[in-house]
Design an enzyme around this catalytic site. Structure first.
Site, PDB file in Angstrom:
ATOM      1  N   HIS A   1       0.769  -1.253   0.000  1.00  0.00           N
ATOM      2  CA  HIS A   1       0.000   0.000   0.000  1.00  0.00           C
ATOM      3  C   HIS A   1       0.801   1.304   0.000  1.00  0.00           C
ATOM      4  O   HIS A   1       0.222   2.368  -0.113  1.00  0.00           O
ATOM      5  CB  HIS A   1      -0.993   0.002   1.179  1.00  0.00           C
ATOM      6  CG  HIS A   1      -0.340  -0.092   2.536  1.00  0.00           C
ATOM      7  ND1 HIS A   1      -1.048   0.144   3.700  1.00  0.00           N
ATOM      8  CD2 HIS A   1       0.921  -0.396   2.925  1.00  0.00           C
ATOM      9  CE1 HIS A   1      -0.235  -0.021   4.732  1.00  0.00           C
ATOM     10  NE2 HIS A   1       0.947  -0.349   4.297  1.00  0.00           N
ATOM     11  N   HIS A   2       2.128   1.220   0.178  1.00  0.00           N
ATOM     12  CA  HIS A   2       2.912   2.469   0.208  1.00  0.00           C
ATOM     13  C   HIS A   2       3.464   2.882  -1.156  1.00  0.00           C
ATOM     14  O   HIS A   2       4.106   3.919  -1.262  1.00  0.00           O
ATOM     15  CB  HIS A   2       4.088   2.355   1.183  1.00  0.00           C
ATOM     16  CG  HIS A   2       3.685   2.140   2.612  1.00  0.00           C
ATOM     17  ND1 HIS A   2       2.793   2.973   3.263  1.00  0.00           N
ATOM     18  CD2 HIS A   2       4.045   1.191   3.515  1.00  0.00           C
ATOM     19  CE1 HIS A   2       2.639   2.536   4.513  1.00  0.00           C
ATOM     20  NE2 HIS A   2       3.372   1.459   4.689  1.00  0.00           N
ATOM     21  N   ALA A   3       3.263   2.057  -2.183  1.00  0.00           N
ATOM     22  CA  ALA A   3       3.822   2.414  -3.494  1.00  0.00           C
ATOM     23  C   ALA A   3       3.036   3.565  -4.108  1.00  0.00           C
ATOM     24  O   ALA A   3       1.805   3.604  -4.052  1.00  0.00           O
ATOM     25  CB  ALA A   3       3.809   1.203  -4.420  1.00  0.00           C
ATOM     26  N   PHE A   4       3.763   4.516  -4.686  1.00  0.00           N
ATOM     27  CA  PHE A   4       3.179   5.699  -5.328  1.00  0.00           C
ATOM     28  C   PHE A   4       3.257   5.550  -6.848  1.00  0.00           C
ATOM     29  O   PHE A   4       3.989   4.710  -7.348  1.00  0.00           O
ATOM     30  CB  PHE A   4       3.952   6.942  -4.886  1.00  0.00           C
ATOM     31  CG  PHE A   4       3.530   7.464  -3.541  1.00  0.00           C
ATOM     32  CD1 PHE A   4       2.823   8.657  -3.437  1.00  0.00           C
ATOM     33  CD2 PHE A   4       3.820   6.758  -2.378  1.00  0.00           C
ATOM     34  CE1 PHE A   4       2.421   9.132  -2.200  1.00  0.00           C
ATOM     35  CE2 PHE A   4       3.416   7.231  -1.135  1.00  0.00           C
ATOM     36  CZ  PHE A   4       2.720   8.423  -1.046  1.00  0.00           C
TER      37      PHE A   4
ATOM     38  N   ASP B   1      -1.084   5.100   2.702  1.00  0.00           N
ATOM     39  CA  ASP B   1      -0.920   6.366   1.966  1.00  0.00           C
ATOM     40  C   ASP B   1      -0.976   6.229   0.445  1.00  0.00           C
ATOM     41  O   ASP B   1      -1.646   7.020  -0.226  1.00  0.00           O
ATOM     42  CB  ASP B   1       0.382   7.075   2.396  1.00  0.00           C
ATOM     43  CG  ASP B   1       1.637   6.230   2.191  1.00  0.00           C
ATOM     44  OD1 ASP B   1       1.508   5.003   1.995  1.00  0.00           O
ATOM     45  OD2 ASP B   1       2.746   6.791   2.231  1.00  0.00           O
TER      46      ASP B   1
END
Ligand SMILES: [Zn+2]
Length: 390
Positions: A137-140, A179
């Protein structure tokens, strides 16, 4: 409840490993699957192996082209100097999320697993699906972060929107703020992101405050419930229950996707929340109920963080599957329910500090948290503020 659930797993997902001592250790998948097998809760027919990795078109719905190019080229062993020189600007040059050989292949395979799970549920092939290796879930769109390369869940959500015009509720129960998924859909009124986590005042990634509520057309479809350090089971569950019920009822999703990072456990080395295994029995049960109440049962789950790979992750993720598959054990797990002896015996040989022998933790020897009343009160107020517009 019908037991029409599938467990999505590709053995090659175990190649998602940065380096030997890195806390994100794929052995936890093996431990969790073995636990389920040893309690007779996982049939061969329930395991599906996705044939395809996510393709370029699917990745590019979420990620920037130059980022995917860099990941592909840094996957060589060794990569060319030209690409190594660019790793830093994409978040891939230091010890948290460093590039490694084959990372494009394994990360797109994981994204493919989440796509498969989403497609299986939305097409009605399965009522529920669990993809343990997913939840990065933190990959942008344009950089890797917090052990995450491709945002598999965002790729799955983008697919559901594109193909089915689905309204998606994303529920993130990892101790770290979800995020990447939040910012990717921050302006999107058709995707509601909800995250309960340790407050960003003290923990990576430093975001996820109550005032982050979405932007533009997406204003009001983003919810954050940041908990105080040293929060315990009762306050965590009270905050979760109170908020997620209201959010789900208000948003009326077509499908629920939940992320089951299990790093809010007191044993987890990377956070300061003080919960026990009981929240990892109770949260999936609540999400399961909400799915049957609001989405005709359409529910897909992914894994996520969890860094006590011996004592916490196997039990937590096995509990998600027991709940999802409607296994009789799920309803009967109490304070003294024992794990299968052969699982404990087998893995004890690899872990000297002592594996748990019961599904839940006996918390009676745990020292009481100082400031419990104050923490509980603060969490109550925050949970109230998080949903005050509903
Ligand atoms: Zn986490």
């Amino acid at each position: 409840m019908p037991a029409n659930a599938v467990l999505v797993h590709h053995p090659e997902a175990l190649q998602y490993h940065f380096y030997e001592e890195h806390p994100f250790n794929p052995l936890r998948l093996t431990l969790a699957l073995d636990l389920l097998e040893k309690c007779g809760a996982l049939d061969e027919q329930q395991i599906v192996r996705p044939a395809l990795a996510a393709g370029m078109e699917e990745l590019l719905r979420v990620h920037r082209k130059d980022y995917v190019d860099v990941i592909s080229n840094l996957s060589a062993n060794p990569p060319a100097e030209h690409w190594i020189a660019q790793a830093g600007q994409y978040g891939l040059d230091f010890e948290d999320t460093p590039y490694f050989p084959g990372m494009h292949q394994v990360s797109s395979l994981i994204a493919g697993g989440s796509l498969y799970a989403a497609e299986a549920v939305m097409s009605g092939q399965a009522l529920h699906a669990f993809h343990m290796a997913g939840g990065l879930h933190h990959a942008f769109p344009e950089r890797g972060a917090g052990f995450c390369i491709y945002n598999d869940t965002a790729v799955a959500i983008a697919h559901l929107k594109e193909k089915y015009k689905a309204r998606v509720l994303y529920i993130d129960t990892d101790v770290h703020h979800g995020d990447g998924v939040q910012w990717i859909f921050y302006n999107d009124p058709e995707v509601c992101t909800y995250s309960i986590h340790e407050t960003g005042k003290f923990l990576f990634p430093g975001t996820g405050f109550v005032y982050e509520k979405g932007d533009g057309d997406g204003f009001g479809t983003c919810f954050n419930v940041p908990m105080e350090p040293y929060t315990e089971d009762e306050s965590w569950m009270e905050s979760f229950t109170h908020t997620i019920e209201k959010v789900t009822a208000a948003f009326k999703p077509d499908i629920i996707i939940s992320q089951h990072g299990c790093d809010a456990h007191a044993f987890d080395p990377l956070s300061h929340i003080h919960c026990s295994m009981s929240i990892y029995r109770d949260m999936p049960a609540l999400i399961h109920r909400l799915a049957h109440q609001y989405t005709n049962g359409r529910w897909m789950a992914v894994g996520g963080g969890g860094y006590d790979i011996w004592r916490v992750v196997p039990r937590a993720w096995a509990l998600v599957w027991l709940e999802m598959s409607g296994h009789p054990l799920a309803a009967s797990i109490g304070p003294h329910s024992r794990l299968p002896e052969d699982w404990v015996r087998h893995w004890s040989a690899h872990y000297e500090e002592g594996l748990p022998e019961t599904w839940l933790d006996d918390t009676s020897p745990w020292p009481p948290m100082p400031r419990r009343a104050e923490i509980t009160q603060k969490n109550k107020e925050i949970a109230q503020i998080a949903i005050q517009d509903l």
